[in-house]
Design an enzyme around this catalytic site. Sequence first.
Site, PDB file in Angstrom:
ATOM      1  N   ASP A  79     -66.651  62.761  30.932  1.00 20.32           N
ATOM      2  CA  ASP A  79     -65.774  62.320  31.702  1.00 20.32           C
ATOM      3  C   ASP A  79     -64.372  61.281  31.688  1.00 20.32           C
ATOM      4  O   ASP A  79     -63.941  61.241  31.351  1.00 20.32           O
ATOM      5  CB  ASP A  79     -66.641  62.853  33.126  1.00 20.32           C
ATOM      6  CG  ASP A  79     -67.281  62.221  34.167  1.00 20.32           C
ATOM      7  OD1 ASP A  79     -68.115  61.762  32.805  1.00 20.32           O
ATOM      8  OD2 ASP A  79     -68.154  62.315  35.069  1.00 20.32           O
TER       9      ASP A  79
ATOM     10  N   TYR B 178     -74.590  76.203  23.674  1.00 23.04           N
ATOM     11  CA  TYR B 178     -74.228  77.564  23.114  1.00 23.04           C
ATOM     12  C   TYR B 178     -75.765  78.327  22.645  1.00 23.04           C
ATOM     13  O   TYR B 178     -75.065  78.940  21.388  1.00 23.04           O
ATOM     14  CB  TYR B 178     -72.655  77.353  22.169  1.00 23.04           C
ATOM     15  CG  TYR B 178     -72.062  76.566  22.795  1.00 23.04           C
ATOM     16  CD1 TYR B 178     -71.825  76.369  24.096  1.00 23.04           C
ATOM     17  CD2 TYR B 178     -70.468  77.012  21.574  1.00 23.04           C
ATOM     18  CE1 TYR B 178     -70.171  76.099  23.971  1.00 23.04           C
ATOM     19  CE2 TYR B 178     -69.121  75.916  21.902  1.00 23.04           C
ATOM     20  CZ  TYR B 178     -69.768  75.812  23.571  1.00 23.04           C
ATOM     21  OH  TYR B 178     -67.933  75.361  24.191  1.00 23.04           O
TER      22      TYR B 178
ATOM     23  N   LYS C  51     -73.824  62.796  29.088  1.00 24.75           N
ATOM     24  CA  LYS C  51     -73.762  63.308  30.320  1.00 24.75           C
ATOM     25  C   LYS C  51     -75.699  63.031  31.300  1.00 24.75           C
ATOM     26  O   LYS C  51     -75.561  63.377  32.062  1.00 24.75           O
ATOM     27  CB  LYS C  51     -73.543  64.248  30.838  1.00 24.75           C
ATOM     28  CG  LYS C  51     -72.625  64.420  32.159  1.00 24.75           C
ATOM     29  CD  LYS C  51     -71.817  63.783  33.084  1.00 24.75           C
ATOM     30  CE  LYS C  51     -71.500  63.819  34.465  1.00 24.75           C
ATOM     31  NZ  LYS C  51     -70.650  62.571  34.443  1.00 24.75           N
TER      32      LYS C  51
ATOM     33  N   ASP D 192     -66.708  70.924  21.814  1.00 25.53           N
ATOM     34  CA  ASP D 192     -65.790  71.921  21.878  1.00 25.53           C
ATOM     35  C   ASP D 192     -64.476  71.240  22.585  1.00 25.53           C
ATOM     36  O   ASP D 192     -63.137  70.987  22.128  1.00 25.53           O
ATOM     37  CB  ASP D 192     -66.194  72.832  22.480  1.00 25.53           C
ATOM     38  CG  ASP D 192     -65.218  74.169  21.978  1.00 25.53           C
ATOM     39  OD1 ASP D 192     -64.305  74.274  21.283  1.00 25.53           O
ATOM     40  OD2 ASP D 192     -65.578  75.076  22.276  1.00 25.53           O
TER      41      ASP D 192
END
Length: 353
Positions: free
Chosen positions: A220, A137, A187, A244
């Site tokens: 995931d 962000y 990830k 988030d």
Amino acid sequence: MVAHRIALIPGDGIGQEVTPAATRVLDVVGKRHGITFEHDEFDWSCARYRELGAMMPEDGLDRIRHHNAIFLGAVGHPSVPDHVSLWGLLIPIRRSFRQYVNLRPIKVFEGLESPVRRAVAGEVDLVVVRENVEGEYSEIGGRFNRGFPEEMAVQEAVFTRAGVTRVVDFAFSLARQRRGGLTSATKSNGIVHTLPFWDELVAERAESFPDVSPVSEHIDALCAKVVLDPARFDVIVGSNLFGDILSDLTAAVAGGIGIAPAANLNPEREFPSMFEPVHGSAPDIAGQGVANPLGAIWTAALMLDHLGHPEAAAEVEQAIAAVLARTRVRTPDLGGTATTEDFTSTVLEFLGS
């Protein structure tokens, strides 16, 4: 008698309805523990933006800089683009006051059935620690060649050693105080620069916390495991984006996003921290008197704990748990017919007001 000065920003939609519920609870529990609250209310909101062209005044941050804490109800309205309302109020407060930890505790309460079969009361009790001021962000990037076939948008993720280290250290310290388990969301198999860097720093800081057992999970697979076996998790730490997503997912696992509290913390206490329920402004039900105040009341408990009143905080959380376990008082989002006032009054009864 201990006095705290709170910057109160009810905001938009149901924020206007659940914030008074939280302050009533604070006043009642505070009276029993010798704590008083002075609430300075600010009208910073989308309504203000529509009238004056800004979510808050230019000197807004200076007006709340010296408060002991900030309590925010909700921000957002269909008439104002989300990025305008968010970047005009919430994010400037988080970043200017270095609130780099977003803390979101989640538990399954007795009497509130989870939509997830294996999410059982007394077993699911976890905390998501979200990096809150950098990561995905960032403000770096832009739009190019607007209106042409080759139009493009670029958004840069920013992960700094200082930023990752401090939030990871907070998560390790929290895990040490709880059950000693820490899960890092990553990830690094697909995001080639920032997430391997994150993984390296988590492994580096783990050496300073030998009493904590860290594991790393791809985001995931982690989301799937949170749904399939939520009780296995203690503390989960993730980047701004991953934290988030996980915060809302875990709230849903616990029974509904309307119950979830959050704290935006400046752990060094150089600046005030900000406390907010995460349900949003819910304009579809605003003004009907049926908003669920549970998230706001639990958020008030987080604020009490941060301000140095853990016993008072525990009493508020126990009152919430008692309402859910011993009564059928539920707002419509939880399958009941109770109003905001009904739920708040019942919590106050269990607090002995």
